[in-house]
Write an enzyme that holds these catalytic residues in place. Structure first.
Site: not given
Ligand code: EPZ
Length: 420
Positions: A22-23, A116, A121, A307, A399
């Site tokens: 999915k990702n 969420c 996020r 995850d 999902r």
């Molecule tokens: C991706 O989410 C995945 N989703 C998530 O999978 C996964 O848990 C996550 O990466 C971490 O591996 C998809 O790929 C669609 P991040 P993403 O930006 O990109 C902080 C699932 O279960 N951050 O890597 O949204 C954030 O708060 C989902 O399939 C900022 O502070 O995660 C977090 O603490 C859930 N500012 C950390 O970085 C930003 O602008 C990592 O988040 C962006 C992120």
């Protein structure tokens, strides 16, 4: 609302196929915005998030035909550049339209995704990087209004924190930018690597793929020409089923997987006493003579994936000894704890650290899913709980897991979807 009814106590056996990731599929759908012709994408997972993303692209003007796991999609005639709240709020990954729309059209409005269950996020890192590429970013009535009337410009982007979709947004933006972009501290997840490989095969010069520093030479808004794309296997789906085999201490085989993407998960399970047979595209997990506790700290790829944290927590309730799990990426990714406690788990929380007592007798109960991976942890616990567990709000599961009950039934679990 549908729920899953699971009768615990059964050993698993047999083999299943793992679906496409999915990702990985979501950014590949977003990057169709960068192409001037039809793309053919195979091995798409049949999950709700893919259908939601396709609906979003259709609203923008994409045309597509989805047959089973094969998609023909043409986003070259996109006319709209507004990603509306009603879809974005359902699926945060919609934010992946921001980079490509802005790079191609020089303007777009994308609803802020909002938080969420697992955390705030934020998308500040996405926005800051686009501003470094010359975009003007305004937040108005819950929308990101992004403008780059002369197109985006190549520059050096440094991410303060590693962000998966943030990296994907900037990679797609840089692909159509004027000049070269260096992205430092970029995510290295397999889904980020596949996006880079697809863009490179379609004419974008990219160096450093798989490292934490990418060099991308933009096409200056010249649209790309596609090649056929096959989505990589879903490492998190695979890891979830490895935990199903582990928690029931059974022998099961997963086909159509890429074990390289699962190194941290496999090593952790080996540490806990499980054994494996691994071939080119399949993994067999074999029972442990003694299942022992472990300590986990989630981190970015290739480290232990956040995850998989919830699924391992369910497993740790069954092993000998006490395990300590530290969630380092998200501030609220322990929503499964209270539901596991309702089944009898002995878990103590202290901020982002969970201490999980092993050899715990779990009892079936009515439990509530809260987010995608927490839901799968409840299903795993139900496989070994005494009696019947009903997992509610399984739209969270739908999902990101294709036919979860069907795959578990094939492995011998006593599980069925009940429409209420
Ligand atoms: C991706 O989410 C995945 N989703 C998530 O999978 C996964 O848990 C996550 O990466 C971490 O591996 C998809 O790929 C669609 P991040 P993403 O930006 O990109 C902080 C699932 O279960 N951050 O890597 O949204 C954030 O708060 C989902 O399939 C900022 O502070 O995660 C977090 O603490 C859930 N500012 C950390 O970085 C930003 O602008 C990592 O988040 C962006 C992120």
């Amino acid at each position: 609302m549908d729920f899953l009814e699971i009768k615990g106590g059964k050993k698993l056996d047999g083999e299943i196929d793992i679906s496409g990731a999915k990702n990985a599929a979501l950014p590949l759908l977003a990057c169709t915005i960068l192409f001037e012709n039809e793309l053919n994408i195979t091995n798409l997972p049949k999950v709700a998030d893919i259908l939601t993303f396709l609906k979003l692209l259709e609203n923008l003007g994409s045309k597509y035909e989805l047959k089973d796991t094969t998609l023909k999609i043409n986003s070259s005639h996109i006319t709209k550049t507004v990603a509306k709240y009603d879809i974005v709020r359902k699926m945060r990954a919609s934010i992946l339209t921001l980079g490509p729309l802005l790079a191609r059209f020089g303007y777009c409005e994308v609803s802020l995704p909002g938080g969420c269950a697992i955390g705030q996020r934020p998308i500040d890192l996405h926005l800051k990087a686009l501003e470094m590429m010359g975009a003007t970013i305004e937040i108005k009535q819950g929308y990101v209004i992004a403008t780059a009337k002369d197109g985006l410009k190549g520059t050096t982007v440094i991410f303060d924190k590693i962000t998966v979709t943030g990296s994907e947004n900037i990679i797609m933006a840089a692909a159509l930018a004027k000049g070269s972009t260096k992205i430092i501290n970029v995510a290295k997840e397999p889904e980020v690597v596949q996006l880079c490989e697809v863009l490179r095969e379609c004419g974008v010069e990219i160096d450093g793929i798989g490292s934490n520093e990418l060099h991308i030479k933009g096409t200056n808004q010249k649209l790309l020409n596609s090649k056929d794309i096959k989505v990589i296997p879903d490492r998190i789906e695979a890891g979830t089923y490895l935990c199903a085999g582990a928690i029931t201490n059974s022998k099961i085989t997963l086909n159509r997987v890429n074990h390289v993407h699962l190194v941290s998960v496999i090593l952790k399970l080996q540490e806990m006493g499980f054994d494996f047979d691994i071939s080119e595209d399949s993994i067999t997990i074999k029972p442990a003579s003694k299942m022992v506790h472990t300590n986990i700290a989630t981190t970015e790829y290739p480290g232990f994936p956040t995850d998989m944290q919830a699924q391992f927590m369910a497993l740790c309730t069954q092993v000998q000894g006490t395990s300590v799990i530290e969630e380092r990426l998200f501030e609220n990714r322990f929503m499964h704890v209270s539901e596991l406690q309702r089944m009898g788990a002995d878990i103590k929380l202290n901020k982002n650290i969970a201490t999980v007592k092993g050899e715990c007798i779990l009892n079936g109960a009515d439990v509530m899913a809260t987010d995608l991976r927490a839901s799968s942890a409840l299903v795993l616990a139900a496989l070994v709980a005494n009696g019947t567990t009903n997992v509610h709000r399984i739209y969270h599961l739908d999902r990101g897991y294709e036919n979860l009950e069907g795959k578990l039934q094939k492995l011998g679990a006593d599980i069925k979807r009940v429409s209420s």
